[in-house]
Design an enzyme around this catalytic site. Sequence first.
Site, PDB file in Angstrom:
ATOM      1  N   ARG A   1       0.818  -1.233   0.000  1.00  0.00           N
ATOM      2  CA  ARG A   1       0.000   0.000   0.000  1.00  0.00           C
ATOM      3  C   ARG A   1       0.838   1.263   0.000  1.00  0.00           C
ATOM      4  O   ARG A   1       0.395   2.327   0.429  1.00  0.00           O
ATOM      5  CB  ARG A   1      -0.982   0.024   1.172  1.00  0.00           C
TER       6      ARG A   1
ATOM      7  N   LYS B   1       1.635  11.573 -10.832  1.00  0.00           N
ATOM      8  CA  LYS B   1       0.814  10.594 -11.560  1.00  0.00           C
ATOM      9  C   LYS B   1       1.691   9.403 -11.875  1.00  0.00           C
ATOM     10  O   LYS B   1       2.751   9.563 -12.494  1.00  0.00           O
ATOM     11  CB  LYS B   1       0.303  11.187 -12.873  1.00  0.00           C
TER      12      LYS B   1
ATOM     13  N   GLU C   1       7.080  19.661 -24.606  1.00  0.00           N
ATOM     14  CA  GLU C   1       6.368  19.894 -23.331  1.00  0.00           C
ATOM     15  C   GLU C   1       6.840  21.222 -22.707  1.00  0.00           C
ATOM     16  O   GLU C   1       6.072  21.912 -22.045  1.00  0.00           O
ATOM     17  CB  GLU C   1       6.606  18.745 -22.340  1.00  0.00           C
TER      18      GLU C   1
ATOM     19  N   LYS D   1       5.034  23.247 -13.458  1.00  0.00           N
ATOM     20  CA  LYS D   1       4.199  22.055 -13.243  1.00  0.00           C
ATOM     21  C   LYS D   1       3.902  21.874 -11.752  1.00  0.00           C
ATOM     22  O   LYS D   1       2.776  21.573 -11.372  1.00  0.00           O
ATOM     23  CB  LYS D   1       4.856  20.796 -13.828  1.00  0.00           C
TER      24      LYS D   1
ATOM     25  N   GLU E   1      -6.420  16.850 -10.637  1.00  0.00           N
ATOM     26  CA  GLU E   1      -6.942  17.289 -11.942  1.00  0.00           C
ATOM     27  C   GLU E   1      -8.451  17.544 -11.941  1.00  0.00           C
ATOM     28  O   GLU E   1      -9.177  17.059 -12.797  1.00  0.00           O
ATOM     29  CB  GLU E   1      -6.555  16.270 -13.032  1.00  0.00           C
TER      30      GLU E   1
ATOM     31  N   ARG F   1      -5.357  21.853 -13.250  1.00  0.00           N
ATOM     32  CA  ARG F   1      -4.347  20.918 -13.773  1.00  0.00           C
ATOM     33  C   ARG F   1      -4.639  20.541 -15.233  1.00  0.00           C
ATOM     34  O   ARG F   1      -3.736  20.192 -15.983  1.00  0.00           O
ATOM     35  CB  ARG F   1      -4.268  19.657 -12.886  1.00  0.00           C
TER      36      ARG F   1
ATOM     37  N   ASN G   1      -2.961  19.779 -20.260  1.00  0.00           N
ATOM     38  CA  ASN G   1      -3.332  18.970 -21.429  1.00  0.00           C
ATOM     39  C   ASN G   1      -3.333  19.772 -22.722  1.00  0.00           C
ATOM     40  O   ASN G   1      -3.795  19.296 -23.757  1.00  0.00           O
ATOM     41  CB  ASN G   1      -4.725  18.341 -21.235  1.00  0.00           C
TER      42      ASN G   1
ATOM     43  N   HIS H   1      -2.790  18.188 -25.998  1.00  0.00           N
ATOM     44  CA  HIS H   1      -2.886  16.744 -25.781  1.00  0.00           C
ATOM     45  C   HIS H   1      -4.228  16.159 -26.228  1.00  0.00           C
ATOM     46  O   HIS H   1      -4.329  14.961 -26.444  1.00  0.00           O
ATOM     47  CB  HIS H   1      -2.653  16.404 -24.305  1.00  0.00           C
TER      48      HIS H   1
ATOM     49  N   HIS I   1      -3.517  13.186 -28.328  1.00  0.00           N
ATOM     50  CA  HIS I   1      -3.866  11.818 -27.928  1.00  0.00           C
ATOM     51  C   HIS I   1      -4.655  11.108 -29.024  1.00  0.00           C
ATOM     52  O   HIS I   1      -4.470   9.909 -29.252  1.00  0.00           O
ATOM     53  CB  HIS I   1      -4.704  11.824 -26.639  1.00  0.00           C
TER      54      HIS I   1
ATOM     55  N   HIS J   1       5.137  10.764 -28.613  1.00  0.00           N
ATOM     56  CA  HIS J   1       4.180  11.601 -27.887  1.00  0.00           C
ATOM     57  C   HIS J   1       4.377  13.096 -28.230  1.00  0.00           C
ATOM     58  O   HIS J   1       3.429  13.791 -28.574  1.00  0.00           O
ATOM     59  CB  HIS J   1       4.351  11.339 -26.392  1.00  0.00           C
TER      60      HIS J   1
HETATM   61  N1  LIG Z   1       3.332  10.560 -15.011  1.00  0.00           N
HETATM   62  C1  LIG Z   1       3.121  11.598 -15.795  1.00  0.00           C
HETATM   63  O1  LIG Z   1       2.610  12.641 -15.346  1.00  0.00           O
HETATM   64  C2  LIG Z   1       3.533  11.510 -17.216  1.00  0.00           C
HETATM   65  C3  LIG Z   1       3.585  12.677 -17.994  1.00  0.00           C
HETATM   66  C4  LIG Z   1       4.028  12.558 -19.295  1.00  0.00           C
HETATM   67  C5  LIG Z   1       4.424  11.335 -19.799  1.00  0.00           C
HETATM   68  N2  LIG Z   1       4.360  10.224 -19.017  1.00  0.00           N
HETATM   69  C6  LIG Z   1       4.806   8.916 -19.516  1.00  0.00           C
HETATM   70  O2  LIG Z   1       6.214   8.978 -19.746  1.00  0.00           O
HETATM   71  C7  LIG Z   1       6.540   8.071 -20.763  1.00  0.00           C
HETATM   72  C8  LIG Z   1       7.439   8.769 -21.763  1.00  0.00           C
HETATM   73  O3  LIG Z   1       8.623   9.162 -21.112  1.00  0.00           O
HETATM   74  P1  LIG Z   1       9.995   9.256 -21.932  1.00  0.00           P
HETATM   75  O4  LIG Z   1       9.808  10.130 -23.108  1.00  0.00           O
HETATM   76  O5  LIG Z   1      11.061   9.556 -20.960  1.00  0.00           O
HETATM   77  O6  LIG Z   1      10.102   7.783 -22.545  1.00  0.00           O
HETATM   78  P2  LIG Z   1      11.081   6.583 -22.205  1.00  0.00           P
HETATM   79  O7  LIG Z   1      11.149   6.314 -20.767  1.00  0.00           O
HETATM   80  O8  LIG Z   1      10.634   5.486 -23.119  1.00  0.00           O
HETATM   81  O9  LIG Z   1      12.498   7.147 -22.680  1.00  0.00           O
HETATM   82  C9  LIG Z   1      12.717   7.432 -24.051  1.00  0.00           C
HETATM   83  C10 LIG Z   1      13.918   6.648 -24.573  1.00  0.00           C
HETATM   84  O10 LIG Z   1      15.085   7.289 -24.089  1.00  0.00           O
HETATM   85  C11 LIG Z   1      15.918   6.348 -23.411  1.00  0.00           C
HETATM   86  N3  LIG Z   1      16.636   7.129 -22.395  1.00  0.00           N
HETATM   87  C12 LIG Z   1      16.144   7.733 -21.293  1.00  0.00           C
HETATM   88  N4  LIG Z   1      17.096   8.455 -20.699  1.00  0.00           N
HETATM   89  C13 LIG Z   1      18.222   8.321 -21.431  1.00  0.00           C
HETATM   90  C14 LIG Z   1      19.544   8.857 -21.334  1.00  0.00           C
HETATM   91  N5  LIG Z   1      19.883   9.714 -20.385  1.00  0.00           N
HETATM   92  N6  LIG Z   1      20.444   8.479 -22.268  1.00  0.00           N
HETATM   93  C15 LIG Z   1      20.094   7.631 -23.271  1.00  0.00           C
HETATM   94  N7  LIG Z   1      18.864   7.129 -23.428  1.00  0.00           N
HETATM   95  C16 LIG Z   1      17.939   7.462 -22.525  1.00  0.00           C
HETATM   96  C17 LIG Z   1      14.965   5.282 -22.913  1.00  0.00           C
HETATM   97  O11 LIG Z   1      15.629   4.070 -22.724  1.00  0.00           O
HETATM   98  C18 LIG Z   1      13.976   5.209 -24.086  1.00  0.00           C
HETATM   99  O12 LIG Z   1      14.472   4.429 -25.132  1.00  0.00           O
HETATM  100  C19 LIG Z   1       5.246   7.582 -21.381  1.00  0.00           C
HETATM  101  O13 LIG Z   1       4.972   6.277 -20.930  1.00  0.00           O
HETATM  102  C20 LIG Z   1       4.201   8.543 -20.833  1.00  0.00           C
HETATM  103  O14 LIG Z   1       2.939   7.931 -20.681  1.00  0.00           O
HETATM  104  C21 LIG Z   1       3.928  10.296 -17.729  1.00  0.00           C
HETATM  105 ZN   LIG Z   2       2.620  15.119 -22.694  1.00  0.00          ZN
END
Ligand SMILES: NC(=O)c1ccc[n+]([C@@H]2O[C@H](COP(=O)([O-])OP(=O)(O)OC[C@H]3O[C@@H](n4cnc5c(N)ncnc54)[C@H](O)[C@@H]3O)[C@@H](O)[C@H]2O)c1
Ligand SMILES: [Zn+2]
Length: 278
Positions: free
Chosen positions: A39, A61, A103, A145, A155, A159, A163, A166, A170, A183
């Site tokens: 939990r 999130k 972003e 943020k 949200e 918040r 979006n 988005h 999306h 994305h």
């Molecule tokens: N929680 C939230 O509020 C929120 C907000 C936006 C996005 N997200 C989520 O985040 C994810 C996208 O995040 P992302 O763009 O970081 O994707 P990701 O984690 O897939 O990273 C992108 C790529 O970069 C590589 N990578 C990361 N750091 C690196 C570094 N320093 N050097 C070399 N390679 C590196 C990863 O291995 C991957 O191949 C999605 O799943 C999305 O849904 C969550």
């Molecule tokens: Zn986004």
Amino acid sequence: MILYEACFDHKLDRSSLIVALGGGVVGDMSGFVAATFMRGIPFIQIPTSLLAQVDSSIGGKVAVNHCKGKNMIGSFYQPIAVFIDTETLSTLPAIELVTGLVEVIKYGVIKDAELFEYIEKSLYDILQLDQKALLKIIATSCQIKADIVAEDEKEKHVRAILNYGHTIGHAIEALTHYKKYRHGEAVAIGMLYAARIAVEMGLTGNTVFERQLSLVKRLGLPLSTGLKPKDIIQTLYLDKKAMSGKLRFVLPTGIGEVIISDQVTEEILSRVLTSNFV
Ligand SMILES: NC(=O)c1ccc[n+]([C@@H]2O[C@H](COP(=O)([O-])OP(=O)(O)OC[C@H]3O[C@@H](n4cnc5c(N)ncnc54)[C@H](O)[C@@H]3O)[C@@H](O)[C@H]2O)c1
Ligand SMILES: [Zn+2]
């Protein structure tokens, strides 16, 4: 499941700490495990992609994907700390840097004209990984943020402005099965459409659109999808953010200012979605 197994194998308890070191996927997944194992056990975020540094690591999130819906299984769970080292970006693929920057541009449009202007002026330095420029845009984005989330963690109202871009973004991702566009690419197109809608509705002048278009062009991101407007519109209505059948859009009224509107008609939408940006 494998992550939960690791939690058992390492005999984690409520005094243990999970460290999410990686991009947004690692952060979201580790955060979800931290939120649910026993939990909730403490976790910290050490985001290594630009997107994770400015967006996913902040705000609490956490989620995992299911084949029937992206991010549909999740929770609100805050890390006890977020540590960001901008040097990690030196190994990040260039396209990840560019799409993460979308972003940051979004934050400029929704809340901070000065940040937007800074990106316009310093884009070259940012893309060259100038540490001062990175620090400036990342710290400013995190602050924006964090302020928005502090006001509205779950949200319920403000918040939702996060979006921006988005809603249509999306829909583009969903229609292309999350394969064709990253994305940030889909969100960039979504921001341009949202800005166009705002211009069409007389909420803002054309420069607000043109300045975003110019940045998206300079980043070399795609400007069109080839998707049919009617398919995008249909997908929008299926989006979980549709409120009682009405679509909600975040629309700019200037650079640094947005409103949330449910007044975007299908007629405006199809006119804007038919236009192209080239
Ligand atoms: N929680 C939230 O509020 C929120 C907000 C936006 C996005 N997200 C989520 O985040 C994810 C996208 O995040 P992302 O763009 O970081 O994707 P990701 O984690 O897939 O990273 C992108 C790529 O970069 C590589 N990578 C990361 N750091 C690196 C570094 N320093 N050097 C070399 N390679 C590196 C990863 O291995 C991957 O191949 C999605 O799943 C999305 O849904 C969550
Ligand atoms: Zn986004």
